[in-house]
Design an enzyme around this catalytic site. Structure first.
Site, PDB file in Angstrom:
ATOM      1  N   CYS A   1      36.624  41.357  38.847  1.00 56.77           N
ATOM      2  CA  CYS A   1      37.236  42.790  39.609  1.00 56.77           C
ATOM      3  C   CYS A   1      38.067  43.712  38.375  1.00 56.77           C
ATOM      4  O   CYS A   1      37.607  44.304  38.316  1.00 56.77           O
ATOM      5  CB  CYS A   1      38.200  41.831  40.571  1.00 56.77           C
ATOM      6  SG  CYS A   1      38.956  43.284  40.862  1.00 56.77           S
TER       7      CYS A   1
ATOM      8  N   CYS B   1      43.594  36.315  44.851  1.00 53.69           N
ATOM      9  CA  CYS B   1      44.451  37.463  46.577  1.00 53.69           C
ATOM     10  C   CYS B   1      44.042  37.761  47.839  1.00 53.69           C
ATOM     11  O   CYS B   1      44.393  38.240  48.654  1.00 53.69           O
ATOM     12  CB  CYS B   1      44.010  38.967  45.968  1.00 53.69           C
ATOM     13  SG  CYS B   1      42.441  39.771  45.639  1.00 53.69           S
TER      14      CYS B   1
END
Length: 361
Positions: A106, A204
């Site tokens: 990410c 997340c």
């Protein structure tokens, strides 16, 4: 006389205390700060009701902090690219019998690139994030170096090893010399609502760290029956998909054996989970691919390092030798447990991050 124009910085805002303190410190240092939250997950996110970087509470908190600091705030939808570059990668790695590291991917493919793009549009010279890490130039001024954060308990340089030179050149890490308690104190002094906010150590987008449940609920994998075998190929039982296993796993295998056994290999080609005893997990050598280096373009020769084979690994003394392409051979000075294909291996000399790569075998 007109005041000199202040440098403009785009600050990535996650809704947590670290990014909140980062924005406050930048203002204190004289920067003109713009807060941006990258909305990474679509509206039907399974975590929307939770306080995650994709949830509405995180956005509310980030907006509140920017309002308190009197700086502009933008919410930017990057959910399509997050699905493509992070979620799909996450599923594909498990399908291939590897254990992914979505936070590194990410940062590499999404967060830093998108923030820099927004910085360009907004006329900002730099971006900033709340990572506990440091960036410095080398003595010759020709390369940007990545270093550990001063607070080694919170150091996040492992997740940043794959950042390119052009990304490091545009990045500020105001928390690099701070401790976590320093960070909370900055937020308290500025009366920010995130000052005492708890931090999440989970991925997340995976609730309760149940990655198998996430893969199924998101329809990214389907159950498919295969064999659980020992190191000699004897069938001990069956599994419902190699995606639901990780190297070193002991519990939840669904088989009965005289002695404890652990997952030692995930063979995607034959759809087999291979198990063995405790000693079968120990290895002293592996190959890493797609390596990225900070002090130099390519590793010039064998080098002695401290190698971290996962984020919470303390590091092990090792010799790294360059191979063809972007590959290296890593020879540990003592065997390590559960070296896992798909994870990042990051190489250190003291607090300097030499670079790292992805464990392939």
């Amino acid at each position: 006389m007109n005041e000199p124009k202040r440098q403009r910085v785009v600050c990535g805002m996650s809704g947590g205390v670290d990014s909140s303190a980062t924005a406050a410190l930048l203002i204190e240092q004289g920067y003109e700060v713009i807060g941006i939250t990258l909305k990474l997950w679509p509206q039907d996110c399974v975590n929307r009701a939770e306080d995650k970087c994709c949830g509405p509470q995180a956005v509310t908190d980030a907006r509140s902090v920017c309002h308190k600091l009197n700086i502009p705030y933008y919410l930017v939808d990057e959910s399509a690219d997050f699905q493509k570059h992070v979620i799909q990668y996450f599923a594909d790695e498990y399908k291939a019998g590897r254990t992914p590291n979505p936070c590194v991917m990410c940062n590499q493919n999404l967060k830093f690139g998108r923030l820099i793009e927004r910085a360009n549009h907004l006329g900002a010279s730099h971006i900033a994030t709340g990572h506990f890490a440091r960036v410095e130039k080398n003595a010759a001024g020709s390369r940007y170096l990545l270093k550990r954060g001063r607070d080694l308990r919170k150091d996040q340089s492992y997740f940043l090893f794959s950042l390119r030179q052009d990304q490091l050149a545009r990045t500020l890490f105001p928390l690099g010399d701070k401790t976590k308690s320093d960070t909370r104190e900055v937020a308290r002094q500025c009366q920010l609502k995130t000052a005492d906010k708890e931090e999440s150590m989970e991925i997340c987008f995976v609730p309760d760290n149940d990655y198998g449940g996430f893969l199924q609920s998101a329809n990214l994998v389907q159950r498919h029956r295969g064999e659980i075998v020992d190191l000699h190929g004897r069938v001990l039982g069956h599994h419902e998909g190699i995606e639901f296993y990780t190297i070193g796993q002991r519990k939840g295998l669904g088989i009965t054996t005289p002695k404890p056994v652990y997952v030692v290999e995930l063979d995607a080609e034959s759809n087999r989970v291979v198990v063995g005893d405790d000693t079968a997990l120990d290895r002293d050598e592996f190959i890493a691919d797609r390596c990225n280096w900070h002090p130099y373009e390519a590793l010039p020769g064998p080098v002695e390092v401290l190698a971290k084979i996962r984020y919470n690994h303390p590091g092990a003394a090792a010799t790294v030798t360059p191979l063809d392409g972007q590959r290296v051979r890593v020879k540990l000075h003592a065997p390590a447990r559960a070296i896992t294909p798909g994870q990042a291996a990051v190489f250190y000399q003291d607090d300097l991050v030499l670079g790292g790569g992805w464990i392939v075998r």
